[in-house]
Design an enzyme around this catalytic site. Structure first.
Site, mmCIF file in Angstrom:
data_model
loop_
_atom_site.group_PDB
_atom_site.id
_atom_site.type_symbol
_atom_site.label_atom_id
_atom_site.label_comp_id
_atom_site.label_asym_id
_atom_site.label_seq_id
_atom_site.Cartn_x
_atom_site.Cartn_y
_atom_site.Cartn_z
ATOM 1 N N HIS A 1 -7.882 -4.891 -1.362
ATOM 2 C CA HIS A 1 -8.149 -3.624 -1.361
ATOM 3 C C HIS A 1 -9.741 -3.667 -1.107
ATOM 4 C CE1 HIS A 1 -4.532 -2.398 -3.159
ATOM 5 N NE2 HIS A 1 -4.616 -3.268 -4.229
ATOM 6 N N LYS B 1 -4.930 6.688 -0.605
ATOM 7 C CA LYS B 1 -5.888 6.865 -0.961
ATOM 8 C C LYS B 1 -6.464 8.409 -0.494
ATOM 9 C CE LYS B 1 -6.315 4.173 -5.038
ATOM 10 N NZ LYS B 1 -6.640 4.212 -6.184
ATOM 11 N N ASP C 1 21.512 -10.874 -6.334
ATOM 12 C CA ASP C 1 20.463 -11.998 -6.345
ATOM 13 C C ASP C 1 19.790 -11.802 -5.409
ATOM 14 O OD1 ASP C 1 19.150 -14.590 -6.653
ATOM 15 O OD2 ASP C 1 20.635 -14.998 -7.562
ATOM 16 N N LYS D 1 -11.266 -6.745 -14.391
ATOM 17 C CA LYS D 1 -10.640 -6.425 -15.369
ATOM 18 C C LYS D 1 -11.579 -6.676 -16.605
ATOM 19 C CE LYS D 1 -6.208 -6.699 -13.118
ATOM 20 N NZ LYS D 1 -5.562 -5.671 -12.803
HETATM 21 C C1 BG6 Z 1 -3.168 -3.391 -7.542
HETATM 22 C C2 BG6 Z 1 -3.188 -5.295 -8.193
HETATM 23 O O1 BG6 Z 1 -2.701 -3.664 -5.896
HETATM 24 O O2 BG6 Z 1 -4.385 -2.293 -7.702
HETATM 25 C C3 BG6 Z 1 -3.469 -4.696 -10.105
HETATM 26 O O3 BG6 Z 1 -2.274 -5.191 -8.495
HETATM 27 C C4 BG6 Z 1 -4.953 -3.739 -10.662
HETATM 28 O O4 BG6 Z 1 -4.272 -5.493 -10.541
HETATM 29 C C5 BG6 Z 1 -4.495 -2.165 -9.377
HETATM 30 O O5 BG6 Z 1 -5.041 -3.209 -11.062
HETATM 31 C C6 BG6 Z 1 -5.535 -0.985 -9.236
HETATM 32 O O6 BG6 Z 1 -4.567 -0.229 -8.478
HETATM 33 P P1 BG6 Z 1 -5.637 1.383 -8.431
HETATM 34 O O7 BG6 Z 1 -4.983 2.509 -7.998
HETATM 35 O O8 BG6 Z 1 -5.525 1.520 -10.314
HETATM 36 O O9 BG6 Z 1 -7.298 1.008 -8.109
#
Ligand code: BG6
Length: 480
Positions: free
Chosen positions: A236, A178, A88, A336
């Site tokens: 991101h 990436k 834990d 999304k």
């Molecule tokens: C993550 C998010 O950091 O990135 C997710 O928490 C999202 O919600 C994902 O779906 C997207 O990553 P990728 O590489 O699929 O574009």
């Protein structure tokens, strides 16, 4: 080959560990990138036997790893390095047990990967210190989001900084791992052609879009507290913006690159109360169709509050106040359950100064990160035949075609290897994370102060209409 080390994954039964980290470590092992002495120890609360844990890892591994890369014998040998330790992370006594289990480091570097909720970061670091595990050789890896606001990010960074030196801390933003995102730096800094036009005199505006068709899957409980702004925009999208807008660093090395990125974050014009009303759009998906399938509204997703006003879409107009970018809008958008999966950056150039021909004459550089990697420059050309009728034609850099069968590394493979090699160029520094939150905080507070509910948009669409108006009001449109 990496250093000899123990990799300890907190959150070992979580989605991230099973779907991303362990398959990525297997790929490194398969390519002979892991030192013979590497041990991987997954840590989580569930009282699982090692055998049961390995079965679970294999189930996910087979689903994630391309069949051509999954070799039964190699997998068996990889699993021999993998152990499960039930503990834990909130209990100090469990860290003492862990220290006993690990034994003396004996030349092994310890890498603590915190694939847990950020609310646990500070206490885990504190317990590691008390148990004598945080030696000067150790490294700690933090998954985004680092906190949920500027104050909470500062508190986490402070607590981590009390135990580890900044050079020991690796804050992951997997977008930086990436291939195409790194290619953005190659494109900008290895092609003399682009530099003279990469500025406000030639660029009309920039669009950065990360659209997903996925919903919140099994992450409703986390996502409902985070929302698109904290989950994607704060990290991101702002990281992509930094790479597009930063000045060329003097060297391609951690501090030089991160110094330039942080300057961009600090140059973002803060959004005042009225700007939040005028320059941001938050949305939430309602029921709709994706790929022919009916999908429920966000508030009917598993573990999501039925009255939730969490945003699953956000669009923002940002401005960078420096010489290069003054007056150029940067439109950022993520959501999304959108019409299609597509992550891309569009640099829209200004039209020619004096139009000789009837049709619109603009150049556009498209950098497509997903689903396919592609860079294309839209040029105006003459249509064959009589008369000067123009048509846009793309000059295409199709990377998949150019590099043929070369396997594309997953972002986590690349980043894990960088951690093992101690290279922090592609990781977020403390001041970067805080500068990003400093720009995001007023947006979140502005929405809260004005009870700005998210605008509904049908799943399978391009987001709320207001996001289109954000650009249309300025005579522009999203590149969809
Ligand atoms: C993550 C998010 O950091 O990135 C997710 O928490 C999202 O919600 C994902 O779906 C997207 O990553 P990728 O590489 O699929 O574009």
């Amino acid at each position: 080959m990496s250093i000899p080390c123990d990799i300890l994954v907190f959150g070992g039964t979580g989605d991230l560990a099973l779907r991303k980290l362990l398959p990525a470590l297997y790929q490194l092992y398969r390519q002979n990138r892991l030192h013979n002495a590497v041990r991987i120890i997954a840590l989580a609360r569930q009282p699982l036997s090692r055998r049961d844990y390995l079965k679970r890892v294999e189930r996910h591994g087979r689903a994630q790893i391309a069949p051509a890369d999954f070799d039964d014998e190699l997998w068996r040998r990889f699993c021999a390095r993998l152990d499960y330790f039930a503990m834990d992370a909130a209990q100090g006594a469990d860290f003492v047990r862990l220290a006993r289990y690990l034994g003396e480091p004996g030349g092994l570097t310890r890498i603590f990967y915190l694939a847990t909720a950020p609310s646990l970061f500070a206490s885990i670091a504190g317990h590691l210190r008390l148990a004598g595990l945080a030696d000067p050789e150790a490294r700690i890896v933090l998954e985004k989001p680092i906190g949920h606001s500027l104050a909470s990010a500062q508190a986490i960074n402070h607590a981590i900084g009390a135990v580890f030196e900044e050079s020991q801390v690796f804050r992951i933003d997997h977008y930086l791992g990436k291939e195409t995102v790194q290619n953005l730096m190659a494109l900008r800094f290895a092609n003399a052609l682009l530099e003279p036009v990469w500025r406000n005199a030639q660029v009309d505006h920039v669009q950065i879009s990360v659209c997903e068709t996925l919903g919140v899957e099994n992450r409703g409980a986390y996502y409902d507290r985070a929302g698109a702004t904290r989950d994607m925009l704060q990290n991101h999208l702002l990281q992509l913006l930094c790479l597009v807008a930063m000045e060329p660093p003097a060297q391609f090395e951690a501090e030089a690159v991160r110094d330039e990125k942080v300057k961009i974050l600090r140059a973002l014009r803060p959004l005042g109360d009225q700007d939040v009303q005028d320059q941001t759009v938050r949305g939430q998906y309602s029921a709709g169709r994706i790929g022919g399938q009916e999908v429920p509204a966000y508030y009917f997703e598993k573990d999501v509050d039925h009255d939730s006003d969490t945003e699953t879409f956000v669009a923002v107009q940002a401005h960078i106040e420096n010489w290069r970018w003054a007056g150029v809008p940067f439109y950022l958008r993520t959501g999304k359950r959108m019409a299609r999966r597509s992550s891309q950056i569009v640099i829209q150039f200004k039209p020619v100064p004096h139009a000789l021909f009837a049709s619109e004459q603009v150049n556009q550089l498209l950098i497509r990160l997903q689903p396919e990697e592609r860079i294309s420059l839209r040029m105006m050309t003459k249509r064959p035949g009589k008369g000067m009728h123009l048509a846009p034609v793309d000059l295409d850099l199709n990377l998949a075609q150019a590099f043929g069968h070369t396997r594309r590394w997953d972002a986590y493979e690349r980043l894990l290897l960088d951690i093992l090699e101690g290279d922090s160029t592609l990781f977020m520094r403390r001041d970067e994370v805080e500068a990003a939150w400093a720009w995001i905080d007023p947006i979140l507070k502005g929405w809260e102060a004005h009870f700005q509910a998210p605008r509904p948009y049908p799943a399978g669409s391009n987001g709320p209409e207001q996001a289109n108006s954000l650009l249309a009001n300025q005579g522009r449109q999203w590149h969809d």
